[in-house]
Design a protein around this motif. Structure first.
Motif, short mmCIF file in Angstrom:
data_model
loop_
_atom_site.label_atom_id
_atom_site.label_comp_id
_atom_site.label_asym_id
_atom_site.label_seq_id
_atom_site.Cartn_x
_atom_site.Cartn_y
_atom_site.Cartn_z
N MET A 64 37.79 39.01 30.82
CA MET A 64 38.04 39.52 32.18
C MET A 64 39.41 40.20 32.25
SD MET A 64 36.35 36.80 34.77
CE MET A 64 36.06 35.33 33.91
N THR B 103 38.65 46.98 36.44
CA THR B 103 38.08 45.95 37.31
C THR B 103 39.21 45.21 38.01
OG1 THR B 103 38.07 44.40 35.49
CG2 THR B 103 36.05 45.65 35.86
N SER B 104 38.85 44.29 38.90
CA SER B 104 39.90 43.58 39.64
C SER B 104 39.59 42.09 39.75
CB SER B 104 40.09 44.20 41.02
OG SER B 104 38.84 44.31 41.66
N PHE B 105 39.17 41.48 38.61
CA PHE B 105 38.91 40.03 38.62
C PHE B 105 40.14 39.26 39.07
CE2 PHE B 105 35.87 41.42 35.32
CZ PHE B 105 34.71 40.93 35.89
N GLY C 191 42.48 44.08 44.83
CA GLY C 191 41.07 44.46 44.75
C GLY C 191 40.15 43.31 45.10
N LEU D 299 42.83 32.32 39.19
CA LEU D 299 41.66 32.02 38.37
C LEU D 299 42.00 32.15 36.89
CD1 LEU D 299 38.66 31.35 38.58
CD2 LEU D 299 38.20 33.79 38.54
N PHE E 38 41.72 29.42 33.79
CA PHE E 38 41.04 29.65 32.51
C PHE E 38 42.00 29.47 31.35
CE2 PHE E 38 37.54 32.54 34.36
CZ PHE E 38 36.73 31.43 34.51
N LEU F 287 32.04 31.89 33.02
CA LEU F 287 31.77 33.10 33.79
C LEU F 287 31.10 32.74 35.12
CD1 LEU F 287 30.56 35.50 30.95
CD2 LEU F 287 32.74 35.54 32.15
N ALA G 79 33.71 31.52 37.41
CA ALA G 79 34.50 32.63 37.95
C ALA G 79 33.75 33.31 39.09
CB ALA G 79 34.80 33.65 36.85
N LEU H 34 35.19 33.43 42.82
CA LEU H 34 35.53 34.74 43.40
C LEU H 34 34.67 35.03 44.62
CD1 LEU H 34 36.03 36.81 40.14
CD2 LEU H 34 37.78 36.18 41.79
N LEU I 147 31.16 49.45 37.80
CA LEU I 147 31.99 48.33 37.32
C LEU I 147 33.27 48.21 38.14
CD1 LEU I 147 32.38 46.24 34.96
CD2 LEU I 147 33.61 48.05 33.77
N GLY J 299 34.98 46.89 43.32
CA GLY J 299 35.26 45.57 43.87
C GLY J 299 34.92 44.46 42.89
N VAL J 300 35.22 43.22 43.30
CA VAL J 300 34.98 42.08 42.43
C VAL J 300 33.49 41.89 42.20
CG1 VAL J 300 35.63 39.70 42.04
CG2 VAL J 300 36.97 41.08 43.58
N ALA K 54 32.28 44.22 39.42
CA ALA K 54 32.79 43.75 38.13
C ALA K 54 32.02 42.52 37.65
CB ALA K 54 34.28 43.43 38.26
N CYS K 55 31.82 41.56 38.58
CA CYS K 55 31.11 40.32 38.20
C CYS K 55 29.68 40.64 37.80
CB CYS K 55 31.09 39.34 39.37
SG CYS K 55 32.61 38.44 39.58
N LEU L 51 29.55 42.42 34.39
CA LEU L 51 30.01 41.56 33.30
C LEU L 51 28.96 40.50 32.99
CD1 LEU L 51 32.33 40.84 31.36
CD2 LEU L 51 33.12 39.21 33.06
#
Lengths: 564, 221
Positions: free
Chosen positions: A234, A243-245, A250, A256, A260, B62, B65, B69, B147, B150-151, B154-155, B158
């Motif tokens: 990530m 991306t903006s995990f 974002g 987070l 991890f 994952l 996460a 999120l 991708l 926003g989150v 991306a999530c 991924l």
């Protein structure tokens, strides 16, 4: 009567049996060799090379810190130095060197001919030079190496001011990811070997403690590394693919990543310290000539540490805006770790108690390591306490504590293991005199380097700064002198390793009169250890002074060694 | 990968068949060198199960996460996106999950030494896996967000991408097993390779069930 001519082949003249650790035919250490003992030496030699690299980075840093202003290197270079020093020492020195010992020790200790998956083993090793080169290459890219600390916290670590795809942080993540894959493959191999390939009669509670601790450490690798890998992927996406995990602007959550990272990287310390607990548990009984005190409890405590290590990670985040209830919970779990580790320390002390101590270099390093570990354990409990940590978190107190664990305990244990098993796996004795010089310099250097850091930290000196207030000057001068002394200590050590390996005295099969399957093999052991003639284990390890044999038919195995 | 690396070179290991894998150790012999045989292969299944257990934790991380999120992000869906279409992915899911049963039929056929039947079922499993990957790719191409959106974007990419890589890996491993099934004497040393790939396939399916629930069924906040 005619005589049969003996077939003559000059290649076989020097080494009638290929012996993995012997100095002849050194070229095999540069090939894709699947022999665990060759791989073990490959790991250890390359890791020692990276110890020199990491040590050089440390000495440049200590040279910078010997005066309060930032005058030796630029502060931004300094950021790169501490990031790379931490990364090199953990991922390129300690993990690989301990994997080297796993390779050398696990198969002979359990009577196996090799690891369960030899080719996988060689593949895991050859990833090590690859990620080593990737990490070193980051010194050469525009913008320099990663500079966000070895934690690589976003959003600092996701800054890419030059806008290049290949940047220091990118290479850092790549190296850590390859290292993670290599470690997982290694862990699968070590666990399978220990679970499935023990000698007949070697039940779980007849296994040497080193194998227990190696299994425990590799269990942590299997449980923790995938989580770090997920976080690293990530982070890489945030850094390189927009991306903006972990980017709050974002909608992401930088905390987070910290979860991890520490979910793996706190237990990672136990991945390193558990095998060293194994070294201590192997070495003390030999040189105290007494059975290990509380064998069963010491064995089980290893897995107590594994369990607790997975539920303590938030103690690294007490000052990261963690909710109060989390601080309470993780303070208690962290303190609980003192129970299984304390059990081990008391078991070692009880093993030494009224023993007939033989102060070889290995024993000196082991005793020095435990001495330092007790100190580090006490400062660890201090740091686990939220009210203390809020004040000393991110100061030199943490740096001092961490180095007392990583260097003064773990690296001492690694040195002890080298002095203890060098003769077994190379067939040559190390010079004890040079070894003791190495020990004295290292012990004094370590105290001089790391004790003043605690003092500076309690006074409030922050970590990761290139310049500091002059009131911290004395502590820093002392620490720098200690660091340079540690650099000097490498000279007798490396001299000893190289000269002994090339022309040291031939080692007998069992120079320390130790009890264990590996000591029933010649020095160095042949390629497949016991091959078809695996002994049947009939009693537990460490039977010093008890007078019963370790394996059935022990006289035959010992007689065979004398013939050889 | 699973088969060639998790095995002892056949040249070094006289007990292993051409597949390089003995039967995965018989429990009555206890650990180690059974009847004095000189073997350090044959632990493939043990190693593979340990590997899968570790691999499952990447997905667990994952998933964690995603849940965290989703619970905390101020903005979740990108502007103009209402949610995910469920119908097509549901059909895909049914195909993928039922392919686990087909893979089981293939393994049962192999146990009974019905090689032709094994190959047919195995091929059907591969076809169903490929169907899933193609369906996934078609869904990706038709989505109004990318991708970087926003989150959520991306999530989504991924998680489905990482799982999709596993599906592709599984299909490739099955192709390898299928190719090997034509070599004479391939199963003399046991079927650990096929068993491992079968396990991997069930693993990929179970992960998808969780993923489908998280991404498609749990759309409200």
């Amino acid at each position: 009567m005619t005589t049969t001519p003996i077939p003559f082949d000059p290649r076989t003249l020097r080494a009638p049996h290929p012996v993995p650790g012997a100095p002849d035919n050194w070229r095999r250490f540069f090939t894709f060799n699947t022999d665990a003992k060759v791989i073990g030496i490959q790991y250890i030699a390359l890791a020692l090379l990276f110890l020199l690299v990491g040590g050089l980075l440390a000495m440049i840093m200590r040279g910078e810190l010997i005066t309060p202003p930032a005058d030796l290197v630029d502060p931004s270079v300094y950021n790169g130095l501490y990031t790379m020093h931490g990364t090199v020492m953990l991922f390129l020195f300690l993990f690989p060197i301990l994997n080297g010992f796993n390779n050398l020790l696990i198969p002979p200790m359990i009577g196996a001919p090799d690891m369960a998956f030899p080719r996988l083993n060689a593949l895991a090793f050859w990833m090590f030079p690859v990620f080593g080169v990737v990490l070193m290459a980051s010194f050469l890219v525009p913008g320099g190496p990663a500079s966000s600390g070895w934690w690589a916290y976003p959003p600092l670590s996701t800054q890419n001011p030059l806008g290049l795809l290949i940047n220091g942080q990118f290479l850092w993540i790549l190296a850590v990811a390859i290292s993670g894959v290599s470690s997982i493959l290694g862990a699968v191999n070590f666990c399978t070997t220990i679970i499935r390939m023990r000698a007949p009669g070697m039940g779980w509670f007849r296994m040497p403690i080193f194998c227990w601790t190696a299994l425990a450490a590799q269990t942590i690798q299997l449980a923790g590394l995938p989580v770090l890998t997920a976080g690293a992927v990530m982070l890489l996406f945030d850094l390189s693919f927009g991306t903006s995990f972990f980017q709050p602007e974002g909608g992401g959550d930088p905390m987070l990543y910290q979860h991890f990272f520490w979910f793996y990287s706190h237990p990672a310390v136990y991945v390193m310290v558990l095998p060293v607990f194994g070294f201590f548990s192997e070495i003390f009984p030999v040189y105290a000539r007494k059975p290990l005190f509380g064998y069963h409890v010491v064995a089980i405590a290893s897995f107590g540490i594994v369990f607790l290590s997975l539920i303590v990670w938030v103690h690294h985040m007490f000052t990261s805006g963690t909710p109060q209830w989390m601080r309470h919970v993780f303070m208690v779990t962290t303190m609980l770790i003192a129970v299984p580790t304390g059990i081990k320390v008391f078991a070692w002390l009880a093993t030494l108690w009224r023993g007939k101590l033989w102060l070889t270099t290995a024993m000196l390093f082991a005793m020095g390591g435990v001495f330092n570990f007790i100190f580090a354990g006490i400062t660890g409990i201090m740091l686990a306490t939220v009210p203390v940590d809020v004040h000393v978190g991110n100061t030199y107190f943490v740096v001092g504590h961490f180095h007392t664990v990583i260097f003064s305990t773990i690296t001492f244990g690694v040195y002890a293991a080298i002095y203890h098993w060098f003769a077994k796996f190379t067939g040559r004795m190390l010079y004890e005199g040079l070894g003791k010089v190495h020990f004295v310099l290292t012990f004094v250097g370590a105290q001089l380097n790391f004790l003043p850091m605690h003092w500076a930290g309690l006074m409030g000196m922050p970590r990761r700064v290139a310049s500091y207030d002059p009131e911290f000057a004395l502590a820093n001068v002392l620490a720098s002198l200690g660091a340079f002394l540690l650099g000097v200590a490498m000279i007798p050590f490396l001299l000893n390793l190289v000269s002994s390996w090339v022309r040291g005295a031939r080692a007998p099969a069992n120079p320390w009169q130790a009890i264990g399957l590996e000591w029933l093999l010649p020095s160095p052991p042949p390629a497949e250890n016991f091959e078809h003639d695996v002994p049947t284990v009939i009693s537990g390890p460490y039977g010093y002074g008890l007078g019963h044999p370790l394996v059935a038919d022990q006289e035959r195995y010992e007689a065979r060694l004398k013939e050889g | 990968m699973a088969d060639s690396l998790f095995s002892t070179p056949a040249a070094l290991d006289p007990t292993a068949g051409p597949q390089g894998s003995g039967a995965a150790g018989s429990p009555e012999q206890g650990p180690g060198h059974g009847s004095g045989e000189h073997a350090h292969g044959g632990y493939n299944l043990t190693g593979f199960v340990i590997f899968l257990a570790s691999e499952s934790l990447i997905f667990a991380a994952l998933f964690a996460a995603y849940i965290v999120l989703k619970g905390s992000a101020p903005l979740w869906l990108p502007a103009g996106v209402e949610g995910l279409e469920v119908r097509e992915p549901l059909i895909n899911t049914i195909v993928l999950v039922s392919s686990s049963g087909v893979a089981w039929l293939a393994e049962r056929a192999l146990h009974r030494r019905q090689l032709v039947r094994f190959r047919l079922w195995w091929l059907l499993t591969m076809a169903m896996g490929t169907w899933f990957v193609v369906g996934q790719a078609r869904e990706w191409l038709g989505l109004p967000f990318g991708l970087g959106d926003g989150v959520f974007g991306a999530c989504f990419y991924l998680l489905t991408g990482f799982h999709g890589l596993h599906v592709i890996t599984g299909v490739l491993l099955m192709a390898l097993m299928l190719w090997r099934s034509f070599r004479p004497g391939n199963y003399d040393g046991g079927e650990a390779g096929v068993t491992s790939v079968g396990l991997f396939w069930h693993f990929v399916d179970v992960i998808w069930i969780v993923l489908f629930a998280l991404l498609y069924l749990w759309q409200g906040r």
